[in-house]
Motif scaffolding. Structure first.
Motif, PDB file in Angstrom:
ATOM      1  N   ALA A 153       1.089  -0.788   0.441  1.00 54.57           N
ATOM      2  CA  ALA A 153      -0.186   0.382   0.038  1.00 54.57           C
ATOM      3  C   ALA A 153       0.480   0.992   0.003  1.00 54.57           C
ATOM      4  N   CYS A 154       1.587   1.183   0.964  1.00 55.98           N
ATOM      5  CA  CYS A 154       2.521   2.705   0.859  1.00 55.98           C
ATOM      6  C   CYS A 154       4.280   2.511   1.043  1.00 55.98           C
ATOM      7  N   LEU A 155       4.677   1.302   0.366  1.00 56.20           N
ATOM      8  CA  LEU A 155       6.201   0.831   0.332  1.00 56.20           C
ATOM      9  C   LEU A 155       7.051   1.481   1.759  1.00 56.20           C
ATOM     10  N   ARG A 156       6.322   0.816   2.783  1.00 55.03           N
ATOM     11  CA  ARG A 156       7.142   0.842   3.725  1.00 55.03           C
ATOM     12  C   ARG A 156       7.330  -0.443   4.810  1.00 55.03           C
ATOM     13  N   LEU A 157       8.218  -0.423   5.743  1.00 52.28           N
ATOM     14  CA  LEU A 157       8.146  -1.447   6.638  1.00 52.28           C
ATOM     15  C   LEU A 157       8.360  -1.123   7.938  1.00 52.28           C
ATOM     16  N   PRO A 158       6.743  -0.806   8.574  1.00 53.33           N
ATOM     17  CA  PRO A 158       7.159   0.064  10.335  1.00 53.33           C
ATOM     18  C   PRO A 158       8.219  -0.953  11.050  1.00 53.33           C
ATOM     19  N   ASP A 159       8.325  -0.308  11.548  1.00 58.86           N
ATOM     20  CA  ASP A 159       9.802  -0.842  12.538  1.00 58.86           C
ATOM     21  C   ASP A 159       8.875  -2.015  13.235  1.00 58.86           C
ATOM     22  N   ARG A 160       7.783  -1.007  14.117  1.00 55.95           N
ATOM     23  CA  ARG A 160       7.194  -1.664  14.979  1.00 55.95           C
ATOM     24  C   ARG A 160       6.587  -3.051  14.412  1.00 55.95           C
ATOM     25  N   LEU A 170       5.540  -6.895 -14.905  1.00 53.22           N
ATOM     26  CA  LEU A 170       5.456  -5.842 -15.182  1.00 53.22           C
ATOM     27  C   LEU A 170       5.676  -4.645 -15.833  1.00 53.22           C
ATOM     28  N   LEU A 171       6.686  -4.931 -16.639  1.00 53.01           N
ATOM     29  CA  LEU A 171       7.120  -3.825 -17.401  1.00 53.01           C
ATOM     30  C   LEU A 171       6.888  -4.477 -19.272  1.00 53.01           C
ATOM     31  N   ALA A 172       6.785  -5.403 -19.382  1.00 48.18           N
ATOM     32  CA  ALA A 172       6.258  -6.051 -20.445  1.00 48.18           C
ATOM     33  C   ALA A 172       4.976  -5.462 -20.524  1.00 48.18           C
ATOM     34  N   ALA A 173       3.810  -5.261 -19.202  1.00 46.66           N
ATOM     35  CA  ALA A 173       2.310  -5.421 -19.580  1.00 46.66           C
ATOM     36  C   ALA A 173       2.055  -3.486 -19.739  1.00 46.66           C
ATOM     37  N   ARG A 174       3.360  -3.227 -19.435  1.00 51.18           N
ATOM     38  CA  ARG A 174       3.741  -1.490 -18.979  1.00 51.18           C
ATOM     39  C   ARG A 174       2.570  -0.870 -17.590  1.00 51.18           C
ATOM     40  N   LYS A 175       2.647  -1.697 -16.901  1.00 54.45           N
ATOM     41  CA  LYS A 175       2.297  -1.311 -16.123  1.00 54.45           C
ATOM     42  C   LYS A 175       3.484  -0.602 -14.672  1.00 54.45           C
ATOM     43  N   VAL A 176       4.624  -0.370 -14.971  1.00 52.00           N
ATOM     44  CA  VAL A 176       5.451  -0.269 -13.962  1.00 52.00           C
ATOM     45  C   VAL A 176       6.266   0.734 -15.687  1.00 52.00           C
ATOM     46  N   ARG A 177       7.754   1.411 -15.408  1.00 53.14           N
ATOM     47  CA  ARG A 177       8.730   1.891 -15.782  1.00 53.14           C
ATOM     48  C   ARG A 177       9.964   1.356 -14.848  1.00 53.14           C
ATOM     49  N   ARG A 178      10.893   2.044 -15.637  1.00 53.59           N
ATOM     50  CA  ARG A 178      12.065   1.040 -14.702  1.00 53.59           C
ATOM     51  C   ARG A 178      12.386   1.648 -13.889  1.00 53.59           C
ATOM     52  N   ASP A 179      11.951   3.510 -13.435  1.00 53.96           N
ATOM     53  CA  ASP A 179      12.254   3.668 -12.378  1.00 53.96           C
ATOM     54  C   ASP A 179      10.668   3.205 -11.738  1.00 53.96           C
ATOM     55  N   THR A 180      10.053   3.367 -11.505  1.00 55.69           N
ATOM     56  CA  THR A 180       8.673   2.839 -10.750  1.00 55.69           C
ATOM     57  C   THR A 180       9.183   1.960  -9.463  1.00 55.69           C
ATOM     58  N   ALA A 181       9.139   3.037  -8.339  1.00 55.55           N
ATOM     59  CA  ALA A 181       9.366   2.069  -6.848  1.00 55.55           C
ATOM     60  C   ALA A 181       7.917   0.549  -6.921  1.00 55.55           C
ATOM     61  N   LEU A 182       9.232   0.195  -6.184  1.00 52.41           N
ATOM     62  CA  LEU A 182       7.854  -1.259  -5.853  1.00 52.41           C
ATOM     63  C   LEU A 182       8.051  -1.971  -5.120  1.00 52.41           C
ATOM     64  N   PRO A 183       7.477  -2.352  -4.455  1.00 49.56           N
ATOM     65  CA  PRO A 183       7.777  -2.567  -2.523  1.00 49.56           C
ATOM     66  C   PRO A 183       8.709  -4.460  -2.652  1.00 49.56           C
ATOM     67  N   PHE A 184       9.696  -4.478  -2.211  1.00 53.56           N
ATOM     68  CA  PHE A 184      10.326  -5.641  -1.819  1.00 53.56           C
ATOM     69  C   PHE A 184      10.010  -6.604  -0.236  1.00 53.56           C
ATOM     70  N   GLY A 185       9.450  -6.245   0.124  1.00 51.46           N
ATOM     71  CA  GLY A 185       8.839  -6.822   1.300  1.00 51.46           C
ATOM     72  C   GLY A 185       8.091  -8.409   0.632  1.00 51.46           C
ATOM     73  N   PRO A 186       7.011  -8.226  -0.055  1.00 51.92           N
ATOM     74  CA  PRO A 186       6.231  -9.192  -0.393  1.00 51.92           C
ATOM     75  C   PRO A 186       7.025 -10.323  -0.729  1.00 51.92           C
ATOM     76  N   ALA A 187       8.034 -10.486  -1.582  1.00 49.34           N
ATOM     77  CA  ALA A 187       9.073 -10.732  -2.101  1.00 49.34           C
ATOM     78  C   ALA A 187      10.181 -11.639  -1.375  1.00 49.34           C
TER      79      ALA A 187
END
Length: 213
Positions: A86-93, A184-201
């Protein structure tokens, strides 16, 4: 593994997924101004994901002493994944809660398996932290220190399971993320510089490592 254990675990996972949505909402609104969707169909989707996560862990580990610790970490992981998406962050708590859940759960399992099992768990957390710190400091890296801390928290149970599980859990997130980014790049949903979450991965990679290591 008994069918009863698998059923109970899946039901607990469904409940954890249902509860994860409003919990994640509390962490996303202050940070991004928007919360995690709480429509019934979305909550059902997260509940299904929770059932799969918990059921998979129960199928892989059976009635092993570490199963409660893995389920606790999985429950917190569901909330972390929703927040990061939702917001590209992993709260410390939340990351600290995942680490505490894993640590206390494994400490409770230690008498049944030998206290010595805690040493590789701690070594796994340290190795995961060191490895992700190095990756985060590389030029052009998009890893945040929330990702580093989450990797360390998950390194604890992965280290408990052994070095093959730890190695797989550290490698798989990058493979999974690469596949998602390419799609996502192939589907043109994001660009190369788009910030994406890594926590789920990171979370998915650790889950798969428990299943297949």
């Amino acid at each position: 593994m008994s069918a009863g254990l698998l059923t109970v675990s899946a039901l607990l996972g469904a409940l954890a997924g249902w509860a994860a949505v409003p919990l994640a909402h509390r962490f996303t609104v202050p940070a991004s101004g928007r919360g995690v969707g709480g429509r019934p169909v979305e909550r059902l989707g997260v509940s299904l994901a929770g059932a799969v996560v918990f059921g998979g862990l129960a199928a892989a580990r059976g009635a092993a002493p570490e199963l409660p610790a893995l389920l606790l970490v999985g429950a917190v992981g569901l909330v972390l994944a929703l927040v990061d998406l939702a917001c590209l962050r992993l709260p410390d708590r939340l990351v600290a809660l995942a680490a505490a859940a894993g640590g206390l759960g494994l400490a409770g399992a230690a008498p049944a398996t030998g206290v010595g099992r805690l040493l590789p768990a701690l070594a796994g957390a340290a190795a995961a932290f060191a490895g992700y710190v190095l990756l985060a400091l590389l030029p052009g890296s998009r890893l945040g220190f929330g990702d580093v801390k989450l990797a360390a928290a998950l390194g604890l149970p992965l280290g408990w399971l052994g070095w093959p599980a730890l190695a797989l859990g550290l490698l798989l997130p990058h493979l999974l993320n690469g596949v998602v980014v390419l799609a996502l790049l192939a589907a043109r949903k994001v660009r190369r510089d788009t910030a994406l979450p890594f926590g789920p991965a990171i979370l998915a990679g650790a889950w798969l490592a428990v299943l297949f290591a």
